[in-house]
Design a protein around this motif. Structure first.
Motif, PDB file in Angstrom:
ATOM      1  N   LEU A 137       0.768  -1.246   0.026  1.00 13.69           N
ATOM      2  CA  LEU A 137       0.003   0.066  -0.125  1.00 13.69           C
ATOM      3  C   LEU A 137       0.847   1.376   0.153  1.00 13.69           C
ATOM      4  O   LEU A 137       0.586   2.282  -0.474  1.00 13.69           O
ATOM      5  CB  LEU A 137      -0.962  -0.071   1.295  1.00 13.69           C
ATOM      6  CG  LEU A 137      -2.260  -0.900   1.438  1.00 13.69           C
ATOM      7  CD1 LEU A 137      -2.879  -1.052   2.561  1.00 13.69           C
ATOM      8  CD2 LEU A 137      -3.179  -0.752  -0.126  1.00 13.69           C
ATOM      9  N   SER A 138       2.001   1.115   0.457  1.00 15.13           N
ATOM     10  CA  SER A 138       2.996   2.336   0.746  1.00 15.13           C
ATOM     11  C   SER A 138       3.635   2.524  -0.610  1.00 15.13           C
ATOM     12  O   SER A 138       4.669   3.524  -0.881  1.00 15.13           O
ATOM     13  CB  SER A 138       3.720   2.421   1.722  1.00 15.13           C
ATOM     14  OG  SER A 138       4.721   1.343   1.674  1.00 15.13           O
ATOM     15  N   SER A 139       3.903   1.610  -1.571  1.00 13.24           N
ATOM     16  CA  SER A 139       4.520   1.631  -2.811  1.00 13.24           C
ATOM     17  C   SER A 139       3.492   1.595  -3.811  1.00 13.24           C
ATOM     18  O   SER A 139       4.084   0.580  -4.723  1.00 13.24           O
ATOM     19  CB  SER A 139       5.785   0.862  -2.500  1.00 13.24           C
ATOM     20  OG  SER A 139       5.456  -0.370  -2.467  1.00 13.24           O
ATOM     21  N   ILE A 196      -3.146   1.905   7.727  1.00  9.65           N
ATOM     22  CA  ILE A 196      -3.243   1.847   6.171  1.00  9.65           C
ATOM     23  C   ILE A 196      -3.309   3.009   5.607  1.00  9.65           C
ATOM     24  O   ILE A 196      -2.703   3.291   4.455  1.00  9.65           O
ATOM     25  CB  ILE A 196      -4.870   0.980   6.042  1.00  9.65           C
ATOM     26  CG1 ILE A 196      -4.745  -0.447   6.299  1.00  9.65           C
ATOM     27  CG2 ILE A 196      -5.183   1.170   4.671  1.00  9.65           C
ATOM     28  CD1 ILE A 196      -6.263  -1.201   6.468  1.00  9.65           C
ATOM     29  N   GLU A 197      -3.627   3.895   6.628  1.00  8.92           N
ATOM     30  CA  GLU A 197      -3.856   5.328   5.962  1.00  8.92           C
ATOM     31  C   GLU A 197      -2.514   6.085   5.858  1.00  8.92           C
ATOM     32  O   GLU A 197      -2.153   6.613   4.870  1.00  8.92           O
ATOM     33  CB  GLU A 197      -4.582   6.509   6.834  1.00  8.92           C
ATOM     34  CG  GLU A 197      -6.018   6.703   6.465  1.00  8.92           C
ATOM     35  CD  GLU A 197      -6.707   7.738   7.519  1.00  8.92           C
ATOM     36  OE1 GLU A 197      -7.228   8.661   6.898  1.00  8.92           O
ATOM     37  OE2 GLU A 197      -6.662   7.605   8.535  1.00  8.92           O
ATOM     38  N   ALA A 198      -1.672   5.654   6.900  1.00  9.46           N
ATOM     39  CA  ALA A 198      -0.324   6.171   7.030  1.00  9.46           C
ATOM     40  C   ALA A 198       0.511   5.672   5.747  1.00  9.46           C
ATOM     41  O   ALA A 198       1.269   6.262   4.861  1.00  9.46           O
ATOM     42  CB  ALA A 198       0.358   6.013   8.059  1.00  9.46           C
ATOM     43  N   ALA A 199       0.055   4.171   5.227  1.00 11.86           N
ATOM     44  CA  ALA A 199       0.814   3.726   4.198  1.00 11.86           C
ATOM     45  C   ALA A 199       0.571   4.216   2.891  1.00 11.86           C
ATOM     46  O   ALA A 199       1.294   4.600   1.817  1.00 11.86           O
ATOM     47  CB  ALA A 199       0.630   2.105   4.136  1.00 11.86           C
ATOM     48  N   LEU A 200      -0.789   4.544   2.946  1.00 16.55           N
ATOM     49  CA  LEU A 200      -1.210   5.083   1.521  1.00 16.55           C
ATOM     50  C   LEU A 200      -0.662   6.650   1.430  1.00 16.55           C
ATOM     51  O   LEU A 200      -0.229   7.150   0.281  1.00 16.55           O
ATOM     52  CB  LEU A 200      -2.998   5.187   1.344  1.00 16.55           C
ATOM     53  CG  LEU A 200      -3.422   3.816   1.438  1.00 16.55           C
ATOM     54  CD1 LEU A 200      -5.035   3.893   1.813  1.00 16.55           C
ATOM     55  CD2 LEU A 200      -3.288   3.158  -0.073  1.00 16.55           C
ATOM     56  N   PHE A 201      -0.732   7.231   2.512  1.00 14.85           N
ATOM     57  CA  PHE A 201       0.021   8.860   2.252  1.00 14.85           C
ATOM     58  C   PHE A 201       1.274   8.853   2.191  1.00 14.85           C
ATOM     59  O   PHE A 201       1.867   9.656   1.408  1.00 14.85           O
ATOM     60  CB  PHE A 201      -0.475   9.452   3.570  1.00 14.85           C
ATOM     61  CG  PHE A 201      -1.714  10.173   3.632  1.00 14.85           C
ATOM     62  CD1 PHE A 201      -2.258  11.154   2.912  1.00 14.85           C
ATOM     63  CD2 PHE A 201      -2.556   9.609   4.702  1.00 14.85           C
ATOM     64  CE1 PHE A 201      -3.655  11.499   2.837  1.00 14.85           C
ATOM     65  CE2 PHE A 201      -4.050  10.473   4.798  1.00 14.85           C
ATOM     66  CZ  PHE A 201      -4.625  11.277   3.967  1.00 14.85           C
ATOM     67  N   ALA A 202       2.090   7.772   2.284  1.00 12.41           N
ATOM     68  CA  ALA A 202       3.477   7.725   2.071  1.00 12.41           C
ATOM     69  C   ALA A 202       3.611   7.609   0.461  1.00 12.41           C
ATOM     70  O   ALA A 202       4.795   8.056   0.026  1.00 12.41           O
ATOM     71  CB  ALA A 202       4.082   6.427   2.545  1.00 12.41           C
ATOM     72  N   ASN A 203       2.712   7.327  -0.218  1.00 11.36           N
ATOM     73  CA  ASN A 203       2.842   7.447  -1.648  1.00 11.36           C
ATOM     74  C   ASN A 203       2.881   8.795  -2.252  1.00 11.36           C
ATOM     75  O   ASN A 203       3.274   9.097  -3.374  1.00 11.36           O
ATOM     76  CB  ASN A 203       1.705   6.667  -2.428  1.00 11.36           C
ATOM     77  CG  ASN A 203       1.774   5.398  -2.162  1.00 11.36           C
ATOM     78  OD1 ASN A 203       2.536   4.640  -2.757  1.00 11.36           O
ATOM     79  ND2 ASN A 203       0.641   4.767  -1.397  1.00 11.36           N
ATOM     80  N   LEU A 204       2.396   9.854  -1.390  1.00  9.05           N
ATOM     81  CA  LEU A 204       2.292  11.212  -1.807  1.00  9.05           C
ATOM     82  C   LEU A 204       3.544  11.874  -1.442  1.00  9.05           C
ATOM     83  O   LEU A 204       3.518  13.030  -1.848  1.00  9.05           O
ATOM     84  CB  LEU A 204       1.022  11.575  -1.639  1.00  9.05           C
ATOM     85  CG  LEU A 204      -0.316  11.167  -1.841  1.00  9.05           C
ATOM     86  CD1 LEU A 204      -1.358  11.822  -1.256  1.00  9.05           C
ATOM     87  CD2 LEU A 204      -0.429  11.129  -3.281  1.00  9.05           C
ATOM     88  N   GLN A 205       4.221  11.401  -0.673  1.00  7.08           N
ATOM     89  CA  GLN A 205       5.457  12.154  -0.140  1.00  7.08           C
ATOM     90  C   GLN A 205       6.404  12.211  -1.309  1.00  7.08           C
ATOM     91  O   GLN A 205       6.565  11.434  -2.140  1.00  7.08           O
ATOM     92  CB  GLN A 205       6.292  11.296   0.924  1.00  7.08           C
ATOM     93  CG  GLN A 205       5.508  10.932   2.172  1.00  7.08           C
ATOM     94  CD  GLN A 205       4.855  12.039   2.802  1.00  7.08           C
ATOM     95  OE1 GLN A 205       5.683  13.205   2.968  1.00  7.08           O
ATOM     96  NE2 GLN A 205       3.626  12.261   3.105  1.00  7.08           N
ATOM     97  N   ASN A 206       7.319  13.451  -1.333  1.00  7.77           N
ATOM     98  CA  ASN A 206       8.128  13.794  -2.385  1.00  7.77           C
ATOM     99  C   ASN A 206       9.311  12.912  -2.050  1.00  7.77           C
ATOM    100  O   ASN A 206      10.044  13.240  -1.428  1.00  7.77           O
ATOM    101  CB  ASN A 206       8.408  15.100  -2.237  1.00  7.77           C
ATOM    102  CG  ASN A 206       9.221  15.633  -3.435  1.00  7.77           C
ATOM    103  OD1 ASN A 206      10.090  14.653  -3.999  1.00  7.77           O
ATOM    104  ND2 ASN A 206       9.130  16.880  -4.063  1.00  7.77           N
TER     105      ASN A 206
END
Length: 186
Positions: free
Chosen positions: A23-25, A152-162
């Motif tokens: 989910l984070s990638s 799960i939310e944190a993992a998903l938000f990790a995708n949006l990090q620069n």
């Protein structure tokens, strides 16, 4: 492997951490050197529907409830010229390995053609082509677990990090030159 209750597909037994890593990638559209939020917004919308009690089973229909939940998340995360198109992540998430489709009866051939051509249907055609989407059963159970929802939310938000910014900061901290950092970041 366990038998899925949705389409008879076999699912590999994965740990919660492996799902969180997936989910984070997510494979994201990275137009203009930044990740587009569409897939993240769709999965957050599914999480929101589960939390609200509007989605109790592992059948995610492309309906007004999902589109509205997507639009709410999208309004918070969009940038620049991002467009509110939930049909794209609904279709393209199938390449993730954990998001699956049940094609509509009689539309299986058209669905396979679209997969092969990488061509998502439009908003109206999506619900005509795909009866519903579903997650791997263990992942759906994770989405339903209030104790795992923040992870799960944190993992998903990790995708949006620069990621380029984080990489550059890390490389600088270990003494790499600006030229080397630019070369690797590119």
């Amino acid at each position: 492997m366990s038998q899925s209750g949705q389409g008879g597909l076999l699912e590999a037994a994965m740990s919660p951490q492996q799902y969180l890593d997936q989910l984070s990638s997510l494979r994201m559209d990275r137009t203009r050197d930044r990740p587009r939020p569409h897939k993240v917004c769709l999965l957050l919308a599914v999480l929101d529907l589960i939390r609200a009690g509007a989605l109790k089973g592992n059948r995610i229909h492309f309906d007004d409830a999902l589109r509205q939940a997507f639009t709410k998340r999208f309004a918070q995360l969009k940038q620049d010229n991002d467009r509110d198109n939930p049909e794209f992540p609904y279709f393209y998430l199938q390449s993730s390995g954990f998001w699956h489709h049940k094609p509509a009866l009689g539309k299986e051939d058209e669905y396979q053609r679209r997969l092969k051509d990488h061509k998502a249907p439009g908003p109206r055609a999506t619900s005509q082509l795909i009866d519903y989407a579903y997650l791997d059963t263990p992942l759906f159970r994770m989405f339903c677990d209030p104790g795992l929802q923040p992870q799960i939310e944190a993992a998903l938000f990790a995708n949006l990090q620069n990621r380029r910014k984080h990489f550059s900061h890390w490389a600088d901290s270990i003494g790499k030159s600006e030229r080397t950092i630019k070369s690797y970041a590119g």
